[in-house]
Design a protein around this motif. Structure first.
Motif, mmCIF file in Angstrom:
data_model
loop_
_atom_site.group_PDB
_atom_site.id
_atom_site.type_symbol
_atom_site.label_atom_id
_atom_site.label_comp_id
_atom_site.label_asym_id
_atom_site.label_seq_id
_atom_site.Cartn_x
_atom_site.Cartn_y
_atom_site.Cartn_z
ATOM 1 N N PRO A 17 33.533 36.959 43.388
ATOM 2 C CA PRO A 17 34.242 37.002 44.637
ATOM 3 C C PRO A 17 34.223 38.128 45.433
ATOM 4 C CG PRO A 17 35.440 36.692 42.572
ATOM 5 C CD PRO A 17 34.249 36.931 42.447
ATOM 6 N N CYS A 20 31.096 38.872 47.376
ATOM 7 C CA CYS A 20 31.050 37.988 48.490
ATOM 8 C C CYS A 20 31.832 38.647 49.553
ATOM 9 C CB CYS A 20 31.312 36.768 48.200
ATOM 10 S SG CYS A 20 29.906 35.815 47.056
ATOM 11 N N ARG A 77 36.519 26.550 42.131
ATOM 12 C CA ARG A 77 36.116 27.022 40.762
ATOM 13 C C ARG A 77 35.761 25.481 40.211
ATOM 14 N NH1 ARG A 77 39.162 30.448 36.091
ATOM 15 N NH2 ARG A 77 37.353 30.460 34.723
ATOM 16 N N THR A 81 32.719 30.151 37.797
ATOM 17 C CA THR A 81 33.109 30.474 39.228
ATOM 18 C C THR A 81 33.257 29.680 40.173
ATOM 19 O OG1 THR A 81 31.110 31.292 39.812
ATOM 20 C CG2 THR A 81 32.255 32.951 38.418
ATOM 21 N N TRP A 86 32.396 29.457 48.840
ATOM 22 C CA TRP A 86 33.654 29.467 48.942
ATOM 23 C C TRP A 86 34.357 30.889 48.925
ATOM 24 C CZ3 TRP A 86 37.127 25.633 48.619
ATOM 25 C CH2 TRP A 86 38.605 25.785 48.517
ATOM 26 N N TYR A 87 33.733 31.897 48.315
ATOM 27 C CA TYR A 87 34.254 32.896 48.304
ATOM 28 C C TYR A 87 34.298 33.749 49.569
ATOM 29 C CZ TYR A 87 34.613 32.902 43.189
ATOM 30 O OH TYR A 87 35.024 32.635 41.925
ATOM 31 N N VAL A 391 40.221 31.895 43.941
ATOM 32 C CA VAL A 391 40.347 32.505 45.025
ATOM 33 C C VAL A 391 40.945 31.349 45.937
ATOM 34 C CG1 VAL A 391 39.656 33.669 47.223
ATOM 35 C CG2 VAL A 391 38.832 34.434 44.783
#
Length: 397
Positions: A17, A20, A77, A81, A86-87, A391
């Motif tokens: 995360p 990224c 997730r 991860t 997404w991150y 996240v």
């Protein structure tokens, strides 16, 4: 937890995360350091979580001050991860909010009517209408919502077997690979997945929902490439899909032009993406190309390409019309396809062996960029430190 890369062929099954987020910030800073773009006010990016889609969203938002809605698959997730997409999207949403820009995410399968309906409702509720639609969906499988049939794309030549050099970019081994030709069913499946059908369905849904501005611009992406990759790419099964995509652009141009709208296919340069890493021969070609273009000082990644597309092509204040080639395509592969670049790449290609791979190409740069797609090998990140893999994304619809 401490997150390390876990690879399976051309896929990394983990993502970092903080790495990224750092790369999203770098792209934002690149755009912010350049002249403002007189571009869109409200943009819809279909396939917004990585690659050209993410870069286009950043260019629109932080270059032109546009409000944006991003469409991408759910990537929360589910294992060790969340997905890199997404991150990336979480980092974009946070930065956009801090900059005072409206931004919203719609997650789901872009091919479904449900996701289209959610997008239309979000646009109507939050923005009214969009004046830019970027279609940047890259996947291997599609279920057509009209027929219920599921199609799969293949990366194969057409007509006869194809043999050429390829590389395992993890260990640098150069070898010959022979690919059998695609069947007619496989060619049609590839067109169904990667052609222009879904792009057309999105524009139809937006128009029917009253959320597409009359003067809207819509773009999608293609690639042509050099002789080295022609048989596996442009003259192969995926090339048939790109031909269909380009035909769709012409049809959309005719439909939208009555209100002052525009539709284009943009031909970009070869880049390290999750999609390109899956195509035999192409990673080796990109490694040679990167070495030549970096030495000439003309190398570009996704964000450089998208800024140039917006600032110098789509929204250039110096040109009354968008410059296109004889087929009506926007070409930002012009530096890649320069004669001097291709001549040097061809010389390298002839000499390539495992023994000379790191001397003759930028394979190390390719490998690093591959891991950066997932947030790894990013400067300034402590990969030995524990990080929370959970996240959240604000404004998630």
């Amino acid at each position: 937890m401490i997150i390390k890369p876990r690879t399976r062929g051309f896929i990394c099954t983990t993502a970092h995360p903080k790495g990224c987020a750092a790369q999203v910030r770098q792209q934002i800073e690149y755009v912010q350091a350049r002249p403002a773009i007189q571009g869109p006010r409200n943009a819809l990016i279909i396939g917004a979580s990585a690659g050209y889609g993410l870069a286009a969203r950043i260019a629109a938002a932080f270059g032109a001050g546009a409000n944006t809605i991003g469409i991408y698959r759910q990537g929360e997730r589910s294992g060790r991860t969340a997905s890199a997409g997404w991150y990336n999207s979480a980092a974009f949403e946070q930065a956009a909010q801090q900059a005072g820009l409206k931004s919203f995410s719609v997650t789901g399968d872009a091919f479904t009517d449900e996701t289209k309906a959610k997008a239309v409702e979000t646009i109507r509720r939050e923005l009214g209408q969009v004046d830019l639609v970027v279609y940047s969906v890259a996947t291997g499988r599609r279920t057509n919502p009209r027929t219920g049939e599921t199609s799969t794309s293949v990366l194969k030549p057409i007509g006869k077997p194809y043999t050429n050099k390829t590389v395992n970019f993890h260990d640098g081994e150069v070898s010959l690979i022979t690919l059998e030709p695609a069947t007619e069913e496989e060619i049609q499946g590839t067109v169904d997945v990667m052609g222009g059908d879904d792009w057309q369905m999105w524009i139809d849904a937006l128009r029917e929902g009253g959320v597409l501005a009359p003067n809207a611009t819509t773009i999608s992406y293609s690639y042509i490439g050099p002789d080295i990759t022609q048989a596996i790419y442009r003259q192969g099964s995926i090339g048939q899909a790109k031909d269909h995509l380009e035909a769709t652009a012409k049809r959309l141009q005719e439909q939208l032009s009555h209100g002052g709208g525009r539709a284009y296919v943009t031909v970009g340069k070869a880049l390290v993406t999750q999609s390109s890493s899956a195509i035999p021969v192409v990673p080796l070609y990109i490694s040679a190309l990167y070495k030549v273009m970096k030495e000439k000082g003309i190398h570009e990644g996704c964000i450089e390409q998208m800024y140039r597309l917006f600032a110098d092509r789509l929204y250039s204040p110096e040109s009354a019309s968008v410059p296109v080639d004889e087929e009506g395509r926007i070409r930002i592969d012009d530096w890649e396809m320069r004669d001097d670049v291709q001549q040097e790449v061809a010389k390298i290609w002839e000499a390539l062996t495992t023994d000379h791979i790191y001397d003759l190409t930028d394979l190390e740069g390719y490998r690093r960029e591959f891991f950066q797609l997932f947030g790894f090998e990013t400067d300034g990140i402590d990969y030995e430190a524990e990080v929370d893999p959970n996240v959240s994304i604000p404004n998630l619809n």
